[in-house]
Motif scaffolding. Structure first.
Motif, PDB file in Angstrom:
ATOM      1  N   LYS A 157       6.855  -0.411  -6.068  1.00  4.77           N
ATOM      2  CA  LYS A 157       5.928   0.319  -7.235  1.00  4.77           C
ATOM      3  C   LYS A 157       5.935   1.575  -6.728  1.00  4.77           C
ATOM      4  O   LYS A 157       6.129   2.100  -5.769  1.00  4.77           O
ATOM      5  CB  LYS A 157       4.769  -0.598  -7.225  1.00  4.77           C
TER       6      LYS A 157
ATOM      7  N   GLU B 188       4.079   2.560  -3.555  1.00  2.00           N
ATOM      8  CA  GLU B 188       4.852   2.187  -2.587  1.00  2.00           C
ATOM      9  C   GLU B 188       6.123   2.973  -2.174  1.00  2.00           C
ATOM     10  O   GLU B 188       6.205   3.659  -0.927  1.00  2.00           O
ATOM     11  CB  GLU B 188       5.404   0.702  -2.594  1.00  2.00           C
TER      12      GLU B 188
ATOM     13  N   ASN C 152       0.727  -5.974  -3.081  1.00  2.00           N
ATOM     14  CA  ASN C 152       1.975  -6.275  -3.085  1.00  2.00           C
ATOM     15  C   ASN C 152       2.127  -6.519  -1.582  1.00  2.00           C
ATOM     16  O   ASN C 152       3.416  -6.492  -0.941  1.00  2.00           O
ATOM     17  CB  ASN C 152       2.873  -5.009  -3.257  1.00  2.00           C
TER      18      ASN C 152
ATOM     19  N   SER D 194       1.370  -9.910  -0.562  1.00 10.70           N
ATOM     20  CA  SER D 194       1.143 -11.454  -0.241  1.00 10.70           C
ATOM     21  C   SER D 194      -0.111 -11.922   0.623  1.00 10.70           C
ATOM     22  O   SER D 194       0.011 -12.944   1.330  1.00 10.70           O
ATOM     23  CB  SER D 194       2.463 -12.025   0.571  1.00 10.70           C
TER      24      SER D 194
ATOM     25  N   ARG E 215      -0.440  -9.381  -6.106  1.00 16.85           N
ATOM     26  CA  ARG E 215       0.396  -8.296  -6.914  1.00 16.85           C
ATOM     27  C   ARG E 215      -0.070  -7.620  -7.825  1.00 16.85           C
ATOM     28  O   ARG E 215       0.359  -6.349  -8.083  1.00 16.85           O
ATOM     29  CB  ARG E 215       1.868  -9.099  -6.869  1.00 16.85           C
ATOM     30  N   ASP E 216      -0.523  -8.264  -8.945  1.00 16.66           N
ATOM     31  CA  ASP E 216      -0.721  -7.747 -10.246  1.00 16.66           C
ATOM     32  C   ASP E 216      -2.255  -7.175 -10.456  1.00 16.66           C
ATOM     33  O   ASP E 216      -2.509  -7.006 -11.664  1.00 16.66           O
ATOM     34  CB  ASP E 216      -0.425  -8.878 -11.132  1.00 16.66           C
TER      35      ASP E 216
END
Length: 443
Positions: free
Chosen positions: A85, A88, A153, A155, A176-177
Motif C-alpha cells: 500500500k 508501506e 497490514n 497480520s 488490513r482494511d
C-alpha cells in the motif's frame, strides 16, 4: 458468659480492642490490594483467550548502521513493492530491511504467521496505556480502557490468535482494511459502552488528556470490528481493550510476534533459529509466557520489593504485638483460671470460653476498623470507581462493591483471628495445666 467476662475485664480488653481496631484500619488497605492482585493474576481469565503455547516474542535489532546509500539499496532490493500500500512504499525508505527480515522469518517451515508491532495484549510493559472512552451518543458512559496501537497490514489479530465475534469483519480484514479513524474493541468493552456486542459502525470518543489550558484533547472513531475478550496485562481483571491502527512504526526496531505451526516445538525453534538477512537479527527471542513473566517482573521489581518489605515488616509487628498482648493478658488471668479449676471447671470449657472472648473481641474490633476504613474509602471516591485520582478505570469497588468489601473483611477477620488464637493457645494451656494451688499463687 463471654460478654460478662469481657465486661468484667473491660480495662484490659479495652486496650486490646483499640489495638486490633487500629490494625484492622491499617491492614485493610494492604490486604485489599493483595486480594485484588491475586484475583487478577491467578483467577481472572478471559473466555477464549488466545493460545500462547506456540507464540514467540522477538526483539528485532539492526546489525548495520543506517546510511543514505544503504537505505536506497535496501529499498531497491525489496522487490515486492507492487503489492504494498502507499504508506508501506513510503516506509521502505527506512524499513525495507526490516520488512525483508520479517518475510524471511515468515518463510521458515515452522512458522504459521508473523507480525511486527510495538505493543501487544499481554505485554506487561504496556499496562499503563489507558485512555477514557465514551459513546458519542452518551458521554456519561465513560469507561477507561487499555489502548494499544497496531500497524496496518501486519497480520496482528490472526498472529496473536484473537478471534472476531459473530457479525464483525474477519480478523484478516481487521488487520488490513480498517480505516485510520477506525477502532477495534473487545466484547466486554462493547457491552460496557453500548450495551451490546453488535457495535460495528458505532461511534466513540477517545479522551487523550488535556492541553495547557485544561481543555480535553479528544478524537472520534468508528468501531470497525469487535473481537473476543483478551487479557490486556497479567494483573488485569477487566477486558476493556481498544485497538487503534497506525500506518508506521515508531522506530525501526519493533517487536516481532511469531506464531508457530501446531506441530512445531517452541523450545527447539528458539534454540536453533539463526536466520538473518545480514541487516537485522533478534536481540532476544522468547516464548510468550516467558516474555510476559520477565517483562512483568522487571517493570514491577522495585515496587514489589518495596511493598513486600513494608508489608512484611508491618505483618511481623502485628503478629508479635498481638501475640505479646494476649500472652500478657492471659497470664494475668491465671489466678482466675485456677479458681475455676478448683471448682471443677473442665479444661475444654475454659479454653473455649477464653477463645470465645478473643474471637468476639476481635470481631467487634474488626467491625469498627472496617467501618472506619469504609468511610474513608467512600469519601475519597473508591466506591465510585475512582481508585486513582487521574483515572476512570473501573475496579472491583464498582459493580461488586459490597461483595468485594465482605470478602476482604472476612479474610481480614480470619487472619487476625488466627493470630489471636496463636497468641492465646500457649499461655491458656499453661495456665489450665497448673495445679489450682500453684495458679492461685501466680503473680
Amino acid at each position: 458468659m463471654i460478654l460478662k467476662n469481657l465486661w468484667n475485664h473491660k480495662k484490659q480488653n479495652g486496650f486490646v480492642f483499640v489495638e486490633i481496631a487500629l490494625i484492622a484500619v491499617l491492614s485493610f488497605y494492604l490486604l485489599d490490594h493483595i486480594v485484588v492482585w491475586t484475583y487478577g493474576n491467578y483467577f481472572c481469565y478471559a473466555d477464549g483467550e488466545f493460545e500462547k503455547e506456540h507464540l514467540l516474542i522477538g526483539q528485532t535489532a539492526r546489525t548495520t548502521p543506517i546510511t543514505a546509500e544503504a537505505l536506497q539499496t535496501e529499498a531497491e532490493a525489496y522487490s515486492d513493492t507492487a503489492q504494498l500500500k502507499p504508506f508501506e512504499k513510503e516506509a521502505l525508505k527506512t524499513m525495507a530491511s526490516l520488512y525483508a527480515f520479517r518475510d524471511e522469518v515468515r518463510a521458515l517451515p515452522e512458522v504459521q504467521s508473523v507480525c511486527l508491532t510495538h505493543q501487544f495484549v499481554g505485554d506487561g510493559q504496556g499496562r499503563w496505556n489507558y485512555h477514557a472512552l465514551a459513546p458519542e451518543a452518551d458521554t456519561t458512559k465513560t469507561c477507561s480502557a487499555y489502548t494499544e496501537n497496531f500497524c496496518l497490514n501486519e497480520s496482528y489479530f490472526e498472529t496473536l490468535g484473537i478471534t472476531a465475534v459473530e457479525g464483525s469483519p474477519s480478523v484478516e480484514a481487521l488487520s488490513r482494511d480498517i480505516p485510520t479513524d477506525g477502532v477495534v474493541i473487545t466484547r466486554s468493552l462493547a457491552l460496557q459502552l453500548f450495551g451490546t456486542a453488535e457495535a460495528v459502525g458505532r461511534r466513540l470518543i477517545k479522551v487523550q488528556g488535556t492541553d495547557d489550558n485544561g481543555v480535553e484533547i479528544t478524537s472520534h472513531h468508528t468501531v470497525f470490528g469487535v473481537v473476543e475478550d483478551v487479557k490486556p496485562a497479567p494483573h488485569e481483571r477487566y477486558y476493556y481493550v481498544a485497538f487503534f491502527p497506525v500506518t508506521a512504526f515508531a522506530s525501526n526496531t519493533p517487536k516481532m510476534i511469531i506464531r508457530l505451526k501446531p506441530e512445531a516445538d517452541a523450545g527447539e525453534f528458539i534454540a536453533k533459529y539463526k536466520a538473518t538477512n545480514g541487516t537485522y537479527a533478534f536481540a532476544s527471542l522468547k516464548a510468550f509466557n516467558d516474555y510476559q513473566d520477565k517483562s512483568n517482573h522487571v517493570s514491577d521489581h522495585i515496587i514489589i520489593t518495596l511493598l513486600s518489605t513494608l508489608g512484611l515488616l508491618f505483618a511481623l509487628n502485628v503478629v508479635l504485638g498481638t501475640l505479646g498482648t494476649f500472652w500478657l493478658q492471659i497470664r494475668k488471668r491465671t489466678e482466675d483460671i485456677g479458681i475455676m479449676r478448683s471448682f471443677g471447671a473442665k479444661r475444654s470449657h475454659l479454653f473455649w470460653m477464653i477463645w470465645g472472648e478473643g474471637a468476639l473481641l476481635t470481631l467487634l474490633a474488626c467491625i469498627l476498623g472496617q467501618l472506619i476504613w469504609l468511610q474513608f474509602a467512600v469519601n475519597i471516591g473508591l466506591a465510585d470507581g475512582n481508585i486513582r485520582a487521574t483515572s476512570l478505570r473501573e475496579t472491583d469497588w464498582v459493580n461488586t462493591f459490597w461483595l468485594h468489601v465482605l470478602i476482604v473483611c472476612a479474610i481480614q477477620y480470619l487472619l487476625l483471628l488466627a493470630i489471636v488464637t496463636l497468641g492465646m493457645v500457649v499461655p491458656t494451656f499453661r495456665a489450665m495445666y497448673k495445679r489450682p494451688v500453684e495458679a492461685l499463687h501466680h503473680e
